[in-house]
Structure formats: C-alpha cells, structure tokens
Motif scaffolding. Structure first.
Motif, PDB file in Angstrom:
ATOM      1  N   VAL A  50       0.788  -1.327   0.163  1.00  0.00           N
ATOM      2  CA  VAL A  50       0.046   0.213   0.047  1.00  0.00           C
ATOM      3  C   VAL A  50       0.864   1.334  -0.102  1.00  0.00           C
ATOM      4  N   LEU A  51       1.876   1.185   0.891  1.00  0.00           N
ATOM      5  CA  LEU A  51       2.747   2.443   0.897  1.00  0.00           C
ATOM      6  C   LEU A  51       3.546   2.621  -0.554  1.00  0.00           C
ATOM      7  N   GLY A  52       4.099   1.526  -0.966  1.00  0.00           N
ATOM      8  CA  GLY A  52       4.952   1.689  -2.279  1.00  0.00           C
ATOM      9  C   GLY A  52       3.638   2.130  -3.518  1.00  0.00           C
ATOM     10  N   MET A  53       2.475   1.688  -3.503  1.00  0.00           N
ATOM     11  CA  MET A  53       1.769   2.086  -4.442  1.00  0.00           C
ATOM     12  C   MET A  53       1.264   3.502  -4.243  1.00  0.00           C
ATOM     13  N   ALA A  54       0.819   3.698  -3.030  1.00  0.00           N
ATOM     14  CA  ALA A  54       0.296   5.162  -2.870  1.00  0.00           C
ATOM     15  C   ALA A  54       1.164   6.017  -3.199  1.00  0.00           C
TER      16      ALA A  54
END
Length: 178
Positions: free
Chosen positions: A94-98
């Motif tokens: 989630v952090l990487g994609m966000a």
C-alpha cells in the motif's frame, strides 16, 4: 472438523502459499530494477513487500507441512506468517503503490520521498524483527521473543512517518495541468 477437513484445509493453505509465491516471483519484483518512477516512492519498497509475500508463503507452507505430517505447528509460526502478510506485504505494498499513484493523480512529485522511504524501511524492519518469534518457536532461545516484542513500536513509527509523507503530498494544491 474431522481429520479429512483439517487435511484439506492444510493442503489448501499449502497450495495458496505456493500460488502466492509463484505469482510474486513471476511479477519480476524480486529481480533487478527496470526503471524509476519520477517523483514517486522508491521501487525497493515494492520489492521488499514482494519478499515478505514470499516469506508469508514459505511460513504457511511450513505450517501446512507440519500439520499434514501430524505435528502441531507452533502458534508463533502462525503469528509470524500473519505479520509477514499484513505488515510486511500488504502495508508495504500500500505504501509503495500510494507513493507512486498519489503523485500521478495530484500532478506533482511526492512531497517527502525520503520520509516515505525511511518510514517504509522502519516498517519493514519491524516486520522482519517480528519474525524472531518464529525463530523462537522453531528452537531459538526464548530471548528472541524480546526482539519480536519491540517490533510493534518500530513498525508503528515507520507507518506514521510514511503516512506524514503521503499526507503532505495530498495537502499540496492539485496541478491544473495534471
């Protein structure tokens, strides 16, 4: 449930673990980097997330193998697998994609990429330290549980730093040309 249902459950768990590992390996996230996204999250965050996905699959396959062999798997093995999935894989994913999607939608670079990277690194460190409980469950000294216990504070600090970076990116007015 009876022994047949338990065996089917464990076989399904092993099968889904193998499928997840194969999927992650075939995505290519574990190989060399192919290019960077301008103004977004570092690519290593997604690679580390994929690695935790594979770790989850390995731990679940180990658990299923132990159960199918008639051994009771340690509860800490389940906990380590769950943390590898939720903190190591899903949270970092989630952090990487966000960190890649928000800059594209907002029309400007990530506001604090180093803060996001530092937060993701701390989150990954916390997820990795949590695996000390797996080592303790499989025969390492019980003192490994102290290492595992500290992992929550490290992961929480990491997630907090990452969220601040994403929040700052959202606070910058949207670029009209985006």
């Amino acid at each position: 449930p009876g022994p047949v249902a338990t065996a089917l459950y464990d076989a399904g768990l092993a099968g889904s673990a193998v499928a997840l590992a194969a999927f992650l390996v075939n995505l290519g996230l574990l190989g060399p980097a192919r290019g960077a996204t301008r103004g977004g999250a570092p690519a290593w965050i997604l690679r580390v997330a994929a690695g935790f996905g594979v770790l989850h699959a390995v731990l679940q396959a180990l658990r299923a193998g132990m159960e199918l062999a008639g051994r009771v798997s340690p509860k800490l093995l389940d906990d380590g697998a769950r943390h590898a999935l939720t903190i190591g894989f899903l949270s970092l994913l989630v952090l990487g994609m966000a960190g890649r999607i928000l800059p594209a939608f907002r029309g400007h670079p990530l506001r604090a990429p180093r803060l996001l990277g530092t937060g993701a690194a701390l989150t990954a460190l916390g997820a990795l330290l949590r695996q000390a409980e797996v080592a303790a469950a499989l025969g390492a000294p019980a003192s490994f549980l102290v290492i595992s216990g500290a992992s929550g504070a490290i992961s929480a600090a990491g997630m907090s730093l990452s969220v601040v970076s994403l929040w700052w990116t959202l606070r910058v007015p949207r670029d009209a040309t985006a």
